[in-house]
Scaffold this motif. Structure first.
Motif, short mmCIF file in Angstrom:
data_model
loop_
_atom_site.label_atom_id
_atom_site.label_comp_id
_atom_site.label_asym_id
_atom_site.label_seq_id
_atom_site.Cartn_x
_atom_site.Cartn_y
_atom_site.Cartn_z
N ILE A 142 8.06 -7.36 11.96
CA ILE A 142 6.69 -7.19 11.47
C ILE A 142 6.72 -6.63 10.05
O ILE A 142 5.99 -7.09 9.17
N LEU A 143 7.61 -5.65 9.81
CA LEU A 143 7.70 -5.08 8.47
C LEU A 143 8.18 -6.11 7.46
O LEU A 143 7.71 -6.16 6.33
N GLN A 170 4.27 -10.72 2.62
CA GLN A 170 2.89 -11.07 2.29
C GLN A 170 2.31 -10.19 1.20
O GLN A 170 1.52 -10.66 0.38
N ALA A 227 4.27 -0.97 0.87
CA ALA A 227 4.77 0.32 0.39
C ALA A 227 3.70 1.40 0.57
O ALA A 227 4.00 2.52 0.97
N CYS A 260 1.67 1.55 2.84
CA CYS A 260 1.61 1.88 4.26
C CYS A 260 2.83 2.70 4.67
O CYS A 260 3.07 2.94 5.85
N GLY A 261 3.66 3.10 3.70
CA GLY A 261 4.78 3.98 4.00
C GLY A 261 6.08 3.27 4.34
O GLY A 261 7.00 3.88 4.86
N THR A 306 6.01 4.95 -3.88
CA THR A 306 4.78 4.84 -3.11
C THR A 306 4.99 5.10 -1.62
O THR A 306 4.21 5.81 -0.99
N TYR A 307 6.06 4.55 -1.06
CA TYR A 307 6.23 4.71 0.40
C TYR A 307 6.41 6.17 0.77
O TYR A 307 5.94 6.62 1.81
N CYS A 354 3.08 7.95 0.77
CA CYS A 354 2.38 7.65 2.02
C CYS A 354 2.97 8.47 3.16
O CYS A 354 2.25 9.08 3.94
N GLN A 355 4.31 8.53 3.23
CA GLN A 355 4.95 9.24 4.34
C GLN A 355 4.68 10.74 4.30
O GLN A 355 4.66 11.39 5.34
N TYR A 372 -3.96 5.29 2.32
CA TYR A 372 -4.65 4.57 1.24
C TYR A 372 -5.39 3.36 1.80
O TYR A 372 -4.81 2.51 2.47
N ARG A 377 -6.75 -5.84 1.27
CA ARG A 377 -5.31 -5.98 1.33
C ARG A 377 -4.74 -5.89 2.74
O ARG A 377 -3.74 -5.23 3.00
N PHE A 406 -2.72 -7.62 5.85
CA PHE A 406 -1.65 -8.61 5.84
C PHE A 406 -2.21 -9.84 6.55
O PHE A 406 -2.37 -9.84 7.77
N LEU A 409 -0.64 -11.52 9.69
CA LEU A 409 -0.27 -10.65 10.80
C LEU A 409 -1.51 -10.42 11.68
O LEU A 409 -2.63 -10.45 11.18
N GLU A 434 -0.26 -6.11 14.74
CA GLU A 434 0.87 -6.09 13.82
C GLU A 434 0.54 -5.35 12.53
O GLU A 434 1.35 -4.62 11.98
N GLU A 492 0.88 -1.89 13.32
CA GLU A 492 2.28 -1.50 13.46
C GLU A 492 2.90 -1.18 12.09
O GLU A 492 3.71 -0.25 11.98
N VAL A 493 2.50 -1.92 11.06
CA VAL A 493 3.02 -1.64 9.72
C VAL A 493 2.60 -0.25 9.28
O VAL A 493 3.37 0.50 8.69
N GLY A 494 1.35 0.11 9.60
CA GLY A 494 0.85 1.41 9.16
C GLY A 494 1.31 2.56 10.03
O GLY A 494 1.30 3.71 9.61
N ARG A 495 1.73 2.28 11.27
CA ARG A 495 2.04 3.34 12.23
C ARG A 495 3.26 4.16 11.77
O ARG A 495 4.22 3.64 11.25
N ARG A 496 3.16 5.45 11.94
CA ARG A 496 4.26 6.30 11.53
C ARG A 496 4.46 7.38 12.56
O ARG A 496 3.53 7.97 13.05
N ARG A 556 -5.55 0.97 9.85
CA ARG A 556 -4.15 0.88 9.48
C ARG A 556 -3.68 2.14 8.75
O ARG A 556 -2.56 2.60 8.94
#
Lengths: 290, 499
Positions: free
Chosen positions: A171-172, A178, A184, A186-187, B335-336, B339-340, B345, B351, B353, B356, B360, B363-367, B412
């Motif tokens: 997924i990442l 895309q 980035a 999104c962490g 940037t990452y 966010c972490q 943001y 923006r 995806f 997806l 999904e 899932e990209v945003g989940r931490r 997200r």
């Protein structure tokens, strides 16, 4: 045309499609995510073949050592790919396309000369084809190894599909292909992600090299011939699409095999004509996105 | 007046499982100004794309002056007399204003093959006439990309008019323009089309403008026509009030201004100067956000709101200044990592995806939160809040409506368990009912104790949410005040918000 000839060409077309697919899916993955053309991809294929040759030479030419090579060599090329990504290639992300080609061309020459130095100019062979025996289908006899290759590629294709569609990593990877900036934000640590993408892709290239060596041997020319064909597959299938790479590999394998039969002197023409046709009608490739 | 110029018969179009256009039959008499309204995702732009040949209907017919035009391409329709504008101005940015208009005439009347005739002389008088009409004659020699946004919209109108249209289709002619410039542009459109007896179809979100200009209003909802009539009829139609205007949405009911919180700032921006390439957009911007506080960064389009938020995220590297978050300087960090560390943001342009699914995207945003802490926002909890996303879990984001995509971007960011959320113009481009629902969601986040830096054009959206306001203009903070103070002072509002 004799039935036996068609049958034989069909199977060998599928086998060469296998190598094309393993190469093209990695190229496509790297381009989709890291946005660089990994011209040196063929060099990893060649390294895979030579390393497999060495493993079987040093230990023993047996089925056991071949399986060992099949397990270890892709890991080695993946490791090398990751290393090169970290020390070299990542410095060229986002650079002008022509600038990106420089380290790639350098890598091709370095790996080529390194191979010449270690393995010499004469091709190495791994004579295990006979050890696998033969299979008869409809009164035609094929080396059983061909079906081992087909089976292996199907397992890899299914695994790749699973990893890309179902796992968090997949997924990442798709998110990064895309919209890199947003992923980035999104962490997502892209630096690490890109290294793993490189490792997977160069591992697949190494695997293709090991699988190819019992059929075609290991030689210094195999890097360029493979990467050129793999690029055609990526362009026809659509950059960034694994399914596209798979279908295009089969298509090109077939065109190649039967083109040689019909007009042997125009061997490559058919493939490039096919590519031109696809590019005219679908400029993004069969499964490419805008 | 009563002769019919355009008629559609049961137009249908589906995207995936979505019925974007459903049995739409409308008839437009010559000379009418027709407005298409409806919430985001109602199918207005899709209908426009069908009418102008950018999309083909799966079934149904379009008749123009009695001729079936359902299968014609955009350029063929243009030659028949269709002209359209887009939500985002589509002009040749490196050509001058005059050249843009000339080009439209040249491509309409031929002349693209007259290779040796100087372009400067082609259709130049007609082009000047059109520019005078829309009030851009003074800017004729300016490159289109250097025009202010509002003038680009006028230029697009000029290009459409230069095609000698019989029917003009305007897609949100005022979108993205400063509020106070909008009535003037709509007035201009009205004067021109009335003088030329042009039939006009327009999409517009600003209800006051719609009611002031339209002869006839067609209301779309989920792809279908739900009501039609003269403005007063539509305004009083109960069905329409329910789906579009958000019945009971008396803007500010129950929106007491929250008390200012004097807590320790968790995010502080000091003397931030930033921009793109050589041009600096921000000059010496300073602001702070305290724990649990909603701070509004108020300003018009192009004032520097988006650049401020992007600089905080490290997407636009600051040239000068400090960005301190939980005691550490973020400047220069990737940037990452920003966010972490706990900054979520939500960009203005969504923006998501696109390929997806909703799950999904989340899932990209989940931490994972650090060991020992409890995750405040799990995917399930976010789904409980954004109930409209629940049935869409496995839908690809590109097939969702604008409002749903906006909810998804917020969701997200939330599943990353941020300590501060940067929300860039969440209400931009959304229909009133969706804006209301979004407001309530943000209110819920505020009540859950999340600190938010909210960038907005509209003071009223921040009402009931934010304690403090920074007014930004031309890349500088012009005013820092409490929300109540700004709201209560007509003078401050006049000076800073051009109200």
């Amino acid at each position: 045309m004799a039935f036996s000839v068609i049958g034989l060409q069909l199977v060998s077309a599928l086998v060469s499609a296998t190598f094309l697919f393993l190469m093209a899916s990695g190229l496509s993955l790297i381009f989709g995510v890291c946005r660089v053309l990994n011209l040196a991809h063929g060099s990893f294929f060649m390294l895979g073949a030579f390393l497999a040759y060495s493993v079987t030479q040093v230990v023993a030419t047996s089925l056991g050592t071949f399986w060992l090579a099949l397990l270890l060599v892709p890991l080695a090329t993946a490791l090398l790919g990751a290393l090169l990504e970290i020390v070299l290639i990542r410095r060229f992300y986002g650079a002008n396309l022509l600038v990106q080609l420089m380290p790639m061309v350098a890598l091709i020459y370095i790996i080529s000369d390194f191979s010449r130095f270690v393995w010499g100019v004469s091709p190495g062979s791994v004579p295990v084809l006979g050890l696998f025996g033969t299979v008869s289908i409809l009164e035609l006899t094929f080396p059983a190894y061909y079906f081992v290759v087909l089976l292996a590629s199907m397992v890899v294709a299914a695994g790749l599909w699973f990893v890309i569609t179902k796992t968090r990593w997949g997924i990442l990877v798709r998110a990064a292909s895309q919209d890199r900036e947003m992923s980035a934000a999104c962490g997502v640590n892209q630096t690490r992600l890109f290294t793993t993408v490189y490792a997977l892709a160069t591992g697949l290239a190494g695997l293709a090299g090991v699988l190819a060596v019992p059929i075609s041997g290991a030689s210094l020319e195999m890097d360029m011939t493979t990467v050129v064909n793999a690029f055609v597959v990526v362009v026809v299938g659509g950059m960034g699409s694994v399914l596209g790479s798979m279908l295009a590999a089969i298509l090109i394998g077939l065109v190649n095999a039967f083109g040689i039969l019909i007009l042997p002197q125009f061997e490559m023409t058919f493939v490039y004509a096919l590519m031109a046709l696809v590019l005219i009608t679908r400029p993004t490739g069969l499964f490419g996105r805008e | 007046m009563s002769t019919e110029i355009l008629r559609t018969e049961k137009l249908n179009l589906q995207f995936g499982g979505v019925h974007a256009t459903k049995d739409v039959s409308i008839a437009v008499p010559r000379g009418q100004i027709r407005a298409l309204i409806g919430p985001n995702g109602a199918g207005k732009s899709t209908l426009f794309n069908l009418l102008t040949g950018f999309l083909r209907p799966h079934s149904g017919k379009i008749h123009f002056k009695g001729q079936d035009v359902s299968s014609l391409a955009p350029h063929q329709l243009c030659r028949l007399g269709f002209a359209r504008t887009f939500q985002i101005p589509n002009v040749s940015s490196h050509a001058t204003v005059l050249e843009n208009v000339q080009l439209a005439r040249v491509s309409l009347h031929g002349g693209l093959w007259k290779l040796f005739e100087p372009f400067q002389r082609m259709h130049v008088e007609e082009a000047w006439d059109v520019l005078t009409l829309v009030g851009l004659a003074d800017q004729a020699g300016v490159e289109a990309r250097n025009l202010p946004f509002g003038d680009q919209k006028k230029l697009e109108l000029a290009i459409a008019l230069a095609c000698d249209p019989e029917i003009l289709l305007l897609d949100e002619p005022t979108a993205g323009m400063p509020l106070h410039e909008r009535p003037a542009l709509i007035g201009l459109v009205q004067a021109i089309v009335r003088a030329k007896h042009l039939t006009t179809i327009l999409i517009e979100h600003d209800m006051d403008l719609v009611f002031s200009i339209a002869d006839w209003i067609t209301v779309l909802h989920r792809g279908a026509v739900v009501a039609e009539g003269v403005p007063d009829e539509v305004r009083n139609n109960t069905e329409v009030r329910k789906i579009y205007l958000g019945e009971g949405n008396t803007e500010k009911s129950g929106r007491a201004s929250p008390e200012a919180i004097g807590g320790e700032p968790i995010l502080t921006v000091e003397g931030l100067t930033a921009g793109y390439g050589m041009g600096m957009v921000l000059h010496d911007v300073s602001l702070s956000v305290a724990e649990g506080e909603v701070v509004c960064l108020l300003g018009r389009n192009g004032a520097g709101k988006t650049t401020t938020l992007k600089s905080i995220m490290g997407l636009v590297p600051p040239a000068k200044g400090r960005i301190v978050f939980l005691g550490e300087d973020l400047v220069g960090r990737p940037t990452y990592e920003i966010c972490q560390r706990g900054i979520g943001y939500v960009p203005e342009d969504r923006r998501i995806f696109p390929d997806l699914t909703v799950m999904e995207n989340l899932e990209v945003g989940r931490r994972q939160v650090p060991v020992g802490q409890v995750a405040t926002w799990t995917v399930e909890r976010v789904m409980d809040l954004f109930t409209s996303l629940q049935p869409l879990r496995h839908k690809r984001a590109k097939f969702m409506s604008g409002g749903e995509q906006r909810m998804l971007t917020i969701a997200r960011a939330l599943v990353g368990n941020p300590k501060v959320l940067l929300l860039d113009e969440p209400s931009e481009g959304l229909a009133p009912l969706v804006v209301q629902s979004l407001w309530e969601h943000i209110r819920a986040l505020k009540e859950a104790g999340l600190a938010i830096l909210l960038s907005e054009q509209n003071l009223w959206f921040a009402s009931g949410l934010s304690t403090r306001v920074y007014v930004i203009d031309k890349g500088q903070i012009q005013l820092s005040s409490t929300f109540a103070e700004l709201e209560a002072s007509p003078e401050l509002k006049r000076t800073h918000l051009a109200l």
